[in-house]
Design a protein around this motif. Structure first.
Motif, PDB file in Angstrom:
ATOM      1  N   TRP A  55       0.833  -1.210   0.000  1.00 29.33           N
ATOM      2  CA  TRP A  55       0.000   0.000   0.000  1.00 29.33           C
ATOM      3  C   TRP A  55       0.856   1.243   0.000  1.00 29.33           C
ATOM      4  CZ3 TRP A  55      -1.240   3.483   4.194  1.00 29.33           C
ATOM      5  CH2 TRP A  55      -0.532   3.248   5.370  1.00 29.33           C
ATOM      6  N   ASP A  56       0.266   2.331  -0.488  1.00 29.52           N
ATOM      7  CA  ASP A  56       0.993   3.586  -0.577  1.00 29.52           C
ATOM      8  C   ASP A  56       0.002   4.735  -0.657  1.00 29.52           C
ATOM      9  OD1 ASP A  56       3.131   5.302  -0.652  1.00 29.52           O
ATOM     10  OD2 ASP A  56       3.845   4.692  -2.626  1.00 29.52           O
ATOM     11  N   ILE A  57       0.519   5.925  -0.508  1.00 29.84           N
ATOM     12  CA  ILE A  57      -0.257   7.148  -0.666  1.00 29.84           C
ATOM     13  C   ILE A  57       0.400   7.941  -1.786  1.00 29.84           C
ATOM     14  CG2 ILE A  57      -1.052   9.276   0.420  1.00 29.84           C
ATOM     15  CD1 ILE A  57      -0.856   7.792   3.113  1.00 29.84           C
ATOM     16  N   THR A  58      -0.380   8.268  -2.812  1.00 28.33           N
ATOM     17  CA  THR A  58       0.136   8.979  -3.979  1.00 28.33           C
ATOM     18  C   THR A  58      -0.408  10.399  -4.003  1.00 28.33           C
ATOM     19  OG1 THR A  58       0.218   6.922  -5.218  1.00 28.33           O
ATOM     20  CG2 THR A  58       0.233   8.945  -6.503  1.00 28.33           C
ATOM     21  N   TYR A  59       0.460  11.356  -4.286  1.00 28.68           N
ATOM     22  CA  TYR A  59       0.058  12.757  -4.392  1.00 28.68           C
ATOM     23  C   TYR A  59      -0.515  12.986  -5.785  1.00 28.68           C
ATOM     24  CZ  TYR A  59       3.192  13.433  -0.389  1.00 28.68           C
ATOM     25  OH  TYR A  59       3.796  13.345   0.816  1.00 28.68           O
ATOM     26  N   LEU A  60      -1.690  13.592  -5.853  1.00 28.11           N
ATOM     27  CA  LEU A  60      -2.306  13.950  -7.130  1.00 28.11           C
ATOM     28  C   LEU A  60      -2.516  15.458  -7.153  1.00 28.11           C
ATOM     29  CD1 LEU A  60      -5.053  11.173  -7.181  1.00 28.11           C
ATOM     30  CD2 LEU A  60      -2.835  11.122  -8.334  1.00 28.11           C
ATOM     31  N   LYS A  61      -2.274  16.080  -8.299  1.00 29.85           N
ATOM     32  CA  LYS A  61      -2.452  17.523  -8.397  1.00 29.85           C
ATOM     33  C   LYS A  61      -3.911  17.888  -8.130  1.00 29.85           C
ATOM     34  CE  LYS A  61       1.242  18.543 -11.628  1.00 29.85           C
ATOM     35  NZ  LYS A  61       1.591  19.098 -12.935  1.00 29.85           N
ATOM     36  N   GLY A  62      -4.093  18.918  -7.328  1.00 30.39           N
ATOM     37  CA  GLY A  62      -5.435  19.419  -7.038  1.00 30.39           C
ATOM     38  C   GLY A  62      -5.838  20.475  -8.045  1.00 30.39           C
ATOM     39  N   LEU A  63      -6.996  21.071  -7.817  1.00 29.85           N
ATOM     40  CA  LEU A  63      -7.494  22.104  -8.727  1.00 29.85           C
ATOM     41  C   LEU A  63      -6.753  23.426  -8.549  1.00 29.85           C
ATOM     42  CD1 LEU A  63     -11.315  21.369  -8.411  1.00 29.85           C
ATOM     43  CD2 LEU A  63      -9.762  20.696 -10.245  1.00 29.85           C
ATOM     44  N   VAL A  64      -6.175  23.629  -7.376  1.00 27.06           N
ATOM     45  CA  VAL A  64      -5.437  24.855  -7.087  1.00 27.06           C
ATOM     46  C   VAL A  64      -3.946  24.560  -7.226  1.00 27.06           C
ATOM     47  CG1 VAL A  64      -4.936  26.570  -5.305  1.00 27.06           C
ATOM     48  CG2 VAL A  64      -7.229  25.593  -5.476  1.00 27.06           C
ATOM     49  N   ARG A  65      -3.232  25.468  -7.862  1.00 26.41           N
ATOM     50  CA  ARG A  65      -1.788  25.276  -8.061  1.00 26.41           C
ATOM     51  C   ARG A  65      -1.086  25.107  -6.708  1.00 26.41           C
ATOM     52  NH1 ARG A  65       1.887  27.238 -12.360  1.00 26.41           N
ATOM     53  NH2 ARG A  65       3.970  27.176 -11.477  1.00 26.41           N
ATOM     54  N   GLY A  66      -0.288  24.067  -6.587  1.00 27.66           N
ATOM     55  CA  GLY A  66       0.435  23.800  -5.352  1.00 27.66           C
ATOM     56  C   GLY A  66      -0.354  22.993  -4.332  1.00 27.66           C
ATOM     57  N   ALA A  67      -1.616  22.740  -4.604  1.00 25.79           N
ATOM     58  CA  ALA A  67      -2.445  21.946  -3.678  1.00 25.79           C
ATOM     59  C   ALA A  67      -2.547  20.521  -4.220  1.00 25.79           C
ATOM     60  CB  ALA A  67      -3.832  22.560  -3.547  1.00 25.79           C
ATOM     61  N   PHE A  68      -2.617  19.561  -3.311  1.00 29.80           N
ATOM     62  CA  PHE A  68      -2.675  18.161  -3.703  1.00 29.80           C
ATOM     63  C   PHE A  68      -3.853  17.467  -3.027  1.00 29.80           C
ATOM     64  CE2 PHE A  68       1.716  19.426  -4.133  1.00 29.80           C
ATOM     65  CZ  PHE A  68       2.070  18.898  -5.353  1.00 29.80           C
ATOM     66  N   ILE A  69      -4.285  16.384  -3.639  1.00 35.77           N
ATOM     67  CA  ILE A  69      -5.178  15.431  -2.989  1.00 35.77           C
ATOM     68  C   ILE A  69      -4.389  14.122  -2.911  1.00 35.77           C
ATOM     69  CG2 ILE A  69      -7.359  16.516  -3.639  1.00 35.77           C
ATOM     70  CD1 ILE A  69      -7.566  14.579  -5.966  1.00 35.77           C
TER      71      ILE A  69
END
Length: 136
Positions: A55-69
């Motif tokens: 298992w892992d946690i992956t950073y995905l680009k959010g709608l706001v620049r510099g923000a992630f989900i």
């Protein structure tokens, strides 16, 4: 040396500098942080489903620049089946542990399951259910 590099003049590669420092006994660890320690590499082998999960946690680009989900994902190593996933707005040990517990319960609480992960903060801090060995 950075000044020379800015001017396009390269005396040697970074690895060469480190090699020369090592040869002259000048590459000792400095600072307050502990020196890294070598640990034996652990290998996991699964001969059937529900023996080893990764298992892992992956950073995905959010709608706001510099923000992630954050995508939390659990995969069975043998079958490559996605055992569970969730998306959150923050990286959290509690959310990670809750996902692992729910996947484990839905799989019928397999005994002796090895749960493999890297050494990220939520992976180290997540409380695993009994019967699941956290072998990071």
């Amino acid at each position: 040396m950075p000044r020379l590099a800015d001017e396009g003049l390269y005396v040697a590669s970074e690895s060469t500098f480190y090699r020369v420092l090592r040869e002259h006994g000048q590459s000792q660890h400095r600072g307050k942080a502990r020196a890294s320690t070598k640990r034996p590499r652990v290998e996991h082998v699964a001969s059937a489903p529900n023996q080893v999960w990764s298992w892992d946690i992956t950073y995905l680009k959010g709608l706001v620049r510099g923000a992630f989900i954050y995508l939390y994902l659990v995969v069975d190593v043998y079958s490559r089946r996605v055992m569970g996933w969730q998306v959150h707005q923050e990286e959290s040990t509690d959310k990670a542990a809750a996902l692992i517990r729910s996947c484990w319960a839905e799989a019928g609480r397999p005994e002796g399951l090895t749960l493999h992960s890297d050494n990220g903060g939520p992976m180290k801090g997540a409380t695993m259910p009994s019967g699941v060995s956290d072998d990071s």
